[in-house]
Scaffold this motif. Structure first.
Motif, short mmCIF file in Angstrom:
data_model
loop_
_atom_site.label_atom_id
_atom_site.label_comp_id
_atom_site.label_asym_id
_atom_site.label_seq_id
_atom_site.Cartn_x
_atom_site.Cartn_y
_atom_site.Cartn_z
N VAL A 79 -5.46 -4.56 2.31
CA VAL A 79 -5.01 -4.11 1.16
C VAL A 79 -5.47 -2.63 0.89
O VAL A 79 -4.73 -1.95 0.35
N GLU A 80 -6.80 -2.46 1.38
CA GLU A 80 -7.09 -1.00 1.34
C GLU A 80 -6.43 0.04 2.22
O GLU A 80 -5.81 1.26 1.99
N LEU A 81 -5.99 -0.48 3.40
CA LEU A 81 -5.00 0.06 4.14
C LEU A 81 -3.70 0.38 3.58
O LEU A 81 -3.07 1.59 3.64
N GLY A 82 -3.07 -0.48 2.93
CA GLY A 82 -1.92 -0.52 2.04
C GLY A 82 -1.63 0.40 1.17
O GLY A 82 -0.94 1.18 1.10
N VAL A 83 -2.97 0.55 0.37
CA VAL A 83 -3.22 1.54 -0.71
C VAL A 83 -2.89 3.07 -0.07
O VAL A 83 -2.03 4.00 -0.58
N VAL A 84 -3.59 3.16 0.86
CA VAL A 84 -3.62 4.52 1.66
C VAL A 84 -2.15 4.95 2.15
O VAL A 84 -1.62 6.03 1.93
N LEU A 85 -1.40 3.73 2.87
CA LEU A 85 -0.18 4.02 3.24
C LEU A 85 0.74 4.14 2.21
O LEU A 85 1.68 5.32 2.20
N GLU A 86 0.72 3.72 0.89
CA GLU A 86 1.31 3.94 -0.12
C GLU A 86 1.34 5.48 -0.55
O GLU A 86 2.25 6.07 -1.02
N VAL A 242 2.91 -4.50 10.69
CA VAL A 242 3.77 -3.09 10.76
C VAL A 242 4.74 -3.13 9.49
O VAL A 242 5.05 -2.14 8.84
N ALA A 243 5.62 -4.33 9.38
CA ALA A 243 6.56 -4.38 8.33
C ALA A 243 6.00 -4.24 7.10
O ALA A 243 6.45 -3.63 6.10
N VAL A 244 4.57 -5.02 6.89
CA VAL A 244 3.91 -4.99 5.65
C VAL A 244 3.42 -3.52 5.20
O VAL A 244 3.49 -2.81 4.17
N GLY A 245 3.13 -2.55 6.30
CA GLY A 245 2.45 -1.26 6.36
C GLY A 245 3.59 -0.19 5.90
O GLY A 245 3.34 0.34 5.07
N LEU A 246 4.78 -0.51 6.37
CA LEU A 246 5.95 0.18 6.39
C LEU A 246 6.47 0.04 4.83
O LEU A 246 6.71 0.93 3.95
N ALA A 247 6.44 -1.24 4.20
CA ALA A 247 6.74 -1.63 2.93
C ALA A 247 5.87 -0.89 1.96
O ALA A 247 6.23 -0.28 0.97
N VAL A 251 7.22 1.87 -0.87
CA VAL A 251 6.92 1.61 -2.26
C VAL A 251 6.40 3.18 -2.96
O VAL A 251 6.72 3.52 -3.93
N GLY A 252 5.56 3.65 -1.96
CA GLY A 252 4.84 4.76 -2.61
C GLY A 252 5.88 5.97 -2.71
O GLY A 252 5.94 6.85 -3.48
N GLY A 253 6.87 6.27 -1.61
CA GLY A 253 8.08 6.95 -1.79
C GLY A 253 8.97 6.54 -3.01
O GLY A 253 9.36 7.60 -3.74
N ALA A 254 9.26 5.51 -3.10
CA ALA A 254 9.92 4.93 -4.21
C ALA A 254 9.72 5.15 -5.56
O ALA A 254 10.46 5.85 -6.36
N SER A 325 12.85 -1.70 1.89
CA SER A 325 13.87 -0.99 2.48
C SER A 325 15.22 -0.48 1.52
O SER A 325 15.40 0.61 1.51
N GLU A 326 15.76 -1.42 1.10
CA GLU A 326 16.95 -1.44 0.18
C GLU A 326 16.58 -0.58 -0.95
O GLU A 326 17.24 0.26 -1.48
N ALA A 327 15.35 -0.95 -1.57
CA ALA A 327 14.98 -0.48 -2.87
C ALA A 327 14.74 1.09 -2.83
O ALA A 327 15.04 1.73 -3.64
N TYR A 328 13.84 1.33 -1.65
CA TYR A 328 13.60 2.70 -1.62
C TYR A 328 14.79 3.52 -1.18
O TYR A 328 15.05 4.85 -1.93
N PHE A 329 15.78 3.06 -0.24
CA PHE A 329 16.85 3.92 0.03
C PHE A 329 17.85 3.94 -1.49
O PHE A 329 18.24 5.00 -1.59
N HIS A 330 18.12 3.00 -1.99
CA HIS A 330 18.73 2.99 -3.53
C HIS A 330 18.30 4.27 -4.03
O HIS A 330 18.64 5.09 -5.07
N ALA A 331 16.75 4.01 -4.45
CA ALA A 331 15.98 4.97 -5.42
C ALA A 331 16.30 6.43 -5.06
O ALA A 331 16.42 7.24 -5.93
#
Length: 380
Positions: A79-86, A242-247, A251-254, A325-331
């Motif tokens: 969870v902490e790693l995900g926060v950093v990746l976001e 990896v899929a979760v990390g990329l997601a 989300v951060g970019g979106a 992936s789709e939400a970020y690209f659409h945003a």
């Protein structure tokens, strides 16, 4: 991880400590990964600032965040790693963090090879080792069948021959973990970045904020990691992480492009009033908000599953990767539309997010691939 996990599971609320981590990382990235710094690093061959990378490792401890303390890390959860990746996705950080921490460190952690963990993880945690994972080949497949590269040898003496493509930060990595086939099946190998018979070629990519390489191996010496033939079992778990990390990154970019679009809609005046007052723009922003919030739910649930390593991880990882992936690209596409003419220009950052979104959408399997995987995993 009882309380954090349960909190996140019940209502996706982060703990005070996690929110503090987010605040600290965001302040650091605001200072070190502003648009000017991103554009500067994009243009370099290495694609990152060595001083910032050292700071991330030595002062912030980011590279060792989710590596257990016994290997020199801080021992936090996913969870902490995900926060950093976001936050890194939000800032489009140009650094070999994803390759080193999410790809290579996760592979080592799940390899079951105690000697390799003790040898390689402390360097990763300290920020002195840049590492990556090389699995995909020119076929562009991310599944087990796509790994055709040959490994020959036995014991501690192995040689690799073949080509790996789309290797993130492959040109700068001092440690490359390679998936190749032996007589017993897919196996994992460690190769030094300066090994004999290894040729590294930078690829020309649409997303210049994340460097990719083609690696050619010609009887290159390698060290077996884990048990021979058990490579795909390890990689299938790693690819879920990896899929979760990329997601989380997506989300951060979106969220960032949503904020950019709303802010512009408030200040851009046309026909005597802000464009945000027009129904078409209002609807675009509302749709973006709905998709971004839904993407957060998918990514955060994936982060919780990854921190617990529970049985839902496999299906939730594919669901998160496909949806985010789709939400970020659409945003990113809508953000350009809302900005109008200025959004299409090289001077505006909108296109940087658009290109990162497209690249991330295809990396490690596109939404169609992951929906198919999800269907198989839940038995449809």
């Amino acid at each position: 991880m009882p309380t954090v996990g349960q909190d996140l599971f019940m209502n996706f609320a982060f703990s005070e400590e996690q929110e503090e981590l987010r605040k600290t990382v965001r302040a650091f990235l605001d200072a070190k990964s502003a648009e000017g710094a991103v554009r500067e690093q994009m243009e370099t061959s290495n694609g990152y600032d060595a001083a910032v990378w050292s700071q991330m490792g030595e002062q912030m401890g980011l590279q060792g965040l989710h590596i257990p303390e016994e290997y020199g890390g801080s021992g936090y959860g996913y969870v902490e790693l995900g926060v950093v990746l976001e936050e890194m996705g939000r800032a489009l950080l140009c650094a070999p963090y994803f390759a080193t921490v999410v790809l290579a460190a996760n592979t080592l952690l799940h390899s079951g090879d105690e000697a390799a963990k003790k040898e390689y993880l402390p360097g990763i945690a300290a920020g002195t080792t840049i590492a990556t994972l090389a699995t995909a080949e020119p076929s562009g497949k991310w599944d087990e069948a796509g790994i055709q590269m040959a490994a020959t040898g036995s014991g501690s003496d192995w040689k690799l021959s073949g080509t790996k493509s789309f290797v993130i930060d492959g040109n700068t990595a001092s440690l490359i973990i390679v998936a190749a086939r032996t007589a017993k099946g897919v196996s994992l190998f460690a190769v030094n970045g300066d090994a004999a018979g290894l040729t590294r070629t930078a690829l020309s990519t649409m997303d210049q904020t994340r460097k990719q390489s083609k690696l050619e191996f010609n009887n290159t010496p390698a060290r077996l990691i884990g048990a021979e033939g058990s490579g795909w079992k390890v990689l299938s778990t790693v690819f879920d992480l990896v899929a979760v990390g990329l997601a989380a990154e997506q989300v951060g970019g979106a969220q960032k492009v949503l904020e950019m679009a709303v802010e512009y809609a408030k200040v851009r005046v046309q026909f005597g009033r802000p464009i945000g007052s027009f129904q078409a723009i209002k609807h675009k922003c509302a749709d973006m908000l709905l998709e971004v919030e839904s993407a957060k739910s998918a990514a955060y649930y994936g982060m919780w599953c990854a921190s617990e390593m529970n049985e839902e991880l496999a299906s939730v990882a594919s669901l998160a990767k496909a949806y985010c992936s789709e939400a970020y690209f659409h945003a990113t596409a809508e953000n350009i539309q809302i900005h109008g003419g200025i959004g299409f220009t090289w001077e505006h950052p909108a296109h940087l997010y658009f290109k990162r979104a497209k690249s991330s959408e295809l990396m490690f399997g596109d939404p169609t691939y992951h929906r198919e995987l999800l269907a198989q995993r839940i038995g449809i």
